[in-house]
Motif scaffolding. Structure first.
Motif, mmCIF file in Angstrom:
data_model
loop_
_atom_site.group_PDB
_atom_site.id
_atom_site.type_symbol
_atom_site.label_atom_id
_atom_site.label_comp_id
_atom_site.label_asym_id
_atom_site.label_seq_id
_atom_site.Cartn_x
_atom_site.Cartn_y
_atom_site.Cartn_z
ATOM 1 N N GLU A 72 3.476 0.047 9.307
ATOM 2 C CA GLU A 72 2.039 -0.067 10.009
ATOM 3 C C GLU A 72 1.615 -1.365 10.399
ATOM 4 O OE1 GLU A 72 0.713 2.744 11.200
ATOM 5 O OE2 GLU A 72 2.588 4.398 10.381
ATOM 6 N N HIS A 131 0.646 -1.221 0.043
ATOM 7 C CA HIS A 131 0.012 0.014 -0.109
ATOM 8 C C HIS A 131 1.008 1.273 0.100
ATOM 9 C CE1 HIS A 131 -2.177 3.331 2.004
ATOM 10 N NE2 HIS A 131 -3.257 2.936 1.173
ATOM 11 N N THR A 184 -4.310 -1.050 10.120
ATOM 12 C CA THR A 184 -5.257 -0.025 10.115
ATOM 13 C C THR A 184 -6.789 -0.329 9.637
ATOM 14 O OG1 THR A 184 -5.803 2.104 8.919
ATOM 15 C CG2 THR A 184 -4.833 0.424 7.521
ATOM 16 N N ASN A 228 3.756 0.581 2.827
ATOM 17 C CA ASN A 228 3.396 -0.559 3.716
ATOM 18 C C ASN A 228 3.368 -1.601 2.982
ATOM 19 O OD1 ASN A 228 2.895 0.431 6.679
ATOM 20 N ND2 ASN A 228 2.061 1.826 5.538
ATOM 21 N N ASP A 276 -4.885 12.117 0.095
ATOM 22 C CA ASP A 276 -5.568 11.261 1.201
ATOM 23 C C ASP A 276 -7.380 11.316 1.066
ATOM 24 O OD1 ASP A 276 -6.343 13.894 1.627
ATOM 25 O OD2 ASP A 276 -5.599 13.820 3.870
ATOM 26 N N ASN A 335 -6.013 6.795 1.893
ATOM 27 C CA ASN A 335 -4.627 7.526 1.485
ATOM 28 C C ASN A 335 -4.006 6.641 0.060
ATOM 29 O OD1 ASN A 335 -4.592 9.186 3.311
ATOM 30 N ND2 ASN A 335 -3.314 8.109 4.751
ATOM 31 N N GLU A 352 0.522 6.087 2.841
ATOM 32 C CA GLU A 352 -0.139 6.192 4.238
ATOM 33 C C GLU A 352 0.652 7.303 4.969
ATOM 34 O OE1 GLU A 352 -2.743 5.149 7.311
ATOM 35 O OE2 GLU A 352 -2.858 4.740 5.247
ATOM 36 N N ARG A 353 1.898 7.610 4.862
ATOM 37 C CA ARG A 353 2.590 8.715 5.433
ATOM 38 C C ARG A 353 3.371 9.558 4.650
ATOM 39 N NH1 ARG A 353 0.366 8.423 10.552
ATOM 40 N NH2 ARG A 353 0.269 6.469 11.192
ATOM 41 N N GLN A 411 -3.383 3.178 -5.070
ATOM 42 C CA GLN A 411 -3.764 2.738 -3.579
ATOM 43 C C GLN A 411 -2.767 1.505 -3.199
ATOM 44 O OE1 GLN A 411 -8.123 3.627 -3.585
ATOM 45 N NE2 GLN A 411 -7.242 3.955 -1.218
ATOM 46 N N TYR A 436 -11.814 2.660 0.375
ATOM 47 C CA TYR A 436 -10.844 2.634 1.544
ATOM 48 C C TYR A 436 -10.167 1.276 1.599
ATOM 49 C CZ TYR A 436 -13.134 6.621 3.842
ATOM 50 O OH TYR A 436 -13.491 7.850 4.154
ATOM 51 N N ARG A 438 -7.977 -1.612 4.216
ATOM 52 C CA ARG A 438 -7.539 -2.090 5.545
ATOM 53 C C ARG A 438 -6.615 -3.241 5.640
ATOM 54 N NH1 ARG A 438 -13.419 -3.650 7.756
ATOM 55 N NH2 ARG A 438 -13.562 -5.663 6.599
ATOM 56 N N SER A 453 -8.051 3.055 5.399
ATOM 57 C CA SER A 453 -7.198 4.245 4.833
ATOM 58 C C SER A 453 -7.798 4.792 3.485
ATOM 59 C CB SER A 453 -5.835 3.857 4.656
ATOM 60 O OG SER A 453 -4.988 4.937 4.293
#
Length: 313
Positions: free
Chosen positions: A205, A159, A208, A169, A191, A213, A162-163, A308, A196, A198, A211
């Motif tokens: 990470e 993914h 979650t 990730n 974002d 993002n 995320e940051r 994504q 979404y 997960r 997300s």
């Protein structure tokens, strides 16, 4: 003398047969003889009749053979009911309507056995198909509202965003088959995706719950270059991406060669997301190569393609 004469006369009278028999006795003898004669004549006629019948039966059996195998379904002449055969032309079963010349030792309606067919050269069997030969297909479908990467990426998943634009990730115990090869253009973090994702087995990470993002690249020709390592077994890859006021083009090809497969996603007015499914097989050491780029923009203000996640199972 007189006595002697009488004695001789009596002797002659006793020796002479009677001149006449009683009429009743004579009639009885005559009828008995006639009855015996008629009985002998009747026996002779009946014996002759039986003899003639036996001779006729023997002659009939000598000229008739046993029934043909298909006689129970055949019409007159041994031809199946409803079928018509033209004399002199081959029938459907390869025999002609003519009986052919007589063969010694065969009774009428019998045929000599057919000779064994001449063996023909057998056609060589096609070479067996090698298991798991290279294969590639691409299809596009609607992206689910929520994607569980842990469930979908049984072997591996990645993914992005995320940051920030450079964050990534991965599946914590994944196979590492997904390779990020960069790509032309500048990556930008985002974002605001409508769908979404997960996971519960990620790194760095760990998990979650949802997300939105991702990352994107603006301008025609820009986008993302990815690869998935082959293992010799059939694999299914799913790429979750989108576009904004652009036409995106996904091209998939195998490092071993062969034609590429493509899929497109377009929306000139707003954003749209999709789930691309790529099924492939390549030997171990070879790769599936993916290119997700902007083919056309419909606005001068950063028409783009977004990314994504990618999963492998």
């Amino acid at each position: 003398m007189a006595d002697e004469d009488r004695t001789r006369a009596g002797s002659r009278a006793g020796d002479a047969p009677p001149k006449h028999r009683p009429r009743a006795i004579t009639a009885g003898l005559t009828r008995s003889l006639l009855r015996r004669a008629r009985q002998r004549r009747r026996w002779a006629v009946e014996g002759a009749a039986v003899l003639v019948c036996l001779v006729a039966l023997i002659s009939y059996l000598a000229t008739r053979s046993g029934p043909a195998p298909d006689d129970d379904q055949a019409g007159p002449g041994g031809v199946p009911a409803g079928a018509v055969r033209s004399p002199g032309f081959p029938a459907a079963d390869g025999r002609t309507g003519e009986a052919g010349p007589a063969t010694p030792g065969l009774r009428p309606r019998q045929r000599p056995p057919s000779p064994d067919p001449t063996p023909s050269a057998s056609t060589p069997a096609p070479p067996p198909v090698k298991p798991h030969s290279p294969a590639l297909t691409v299809s596009r479908g609607e992206m689910p509202a929520i994607v569980d990467l842990t469930a979908v990426g049984a072997r591996d998943w990645v993914h992005w965003g995320e940051r920030g634009a450079r964050s990534m990730n991965r599946k914590r115990s994944g196979s590492g088959e997904i390779i990020d090869g960069g790509g032309p253009g500048r990556r930008v973090g985002w974002d605001g995706n409508q769908e979404y994702v997960r996971w519960t087995d990620g790194t760095p990470e760990r998990s979650t719950n949802g997300s939105s993002n991702g990352v994107y690249a603006c301008g025609a020709g820009n986008g993302f270059s990815l690869a998935v390592a082959g293992s010799g077994e059939p694999r299914t890859v799913q790429l979750y991406g989108g576009i904004w006021m652009a036409r995106g083009r996904l091209e998939a090809r195998l490092s071993t060669g062969g034609p590429a497969s493509t899929a497109r996603l377009e929306d000139p007015y707003t954003s749209q997301s999709a789930q691309f499914t790529i099924r492939f097989t390549v030997p171990k050491g070879a790769r599936l190569l993916l290119s997700w780029t902007v083919e056309k923009v419909f606005t001068p203000h950063c028409g783009n393609v977004g990314l994504q996640a990618v999963t492998v199972r």
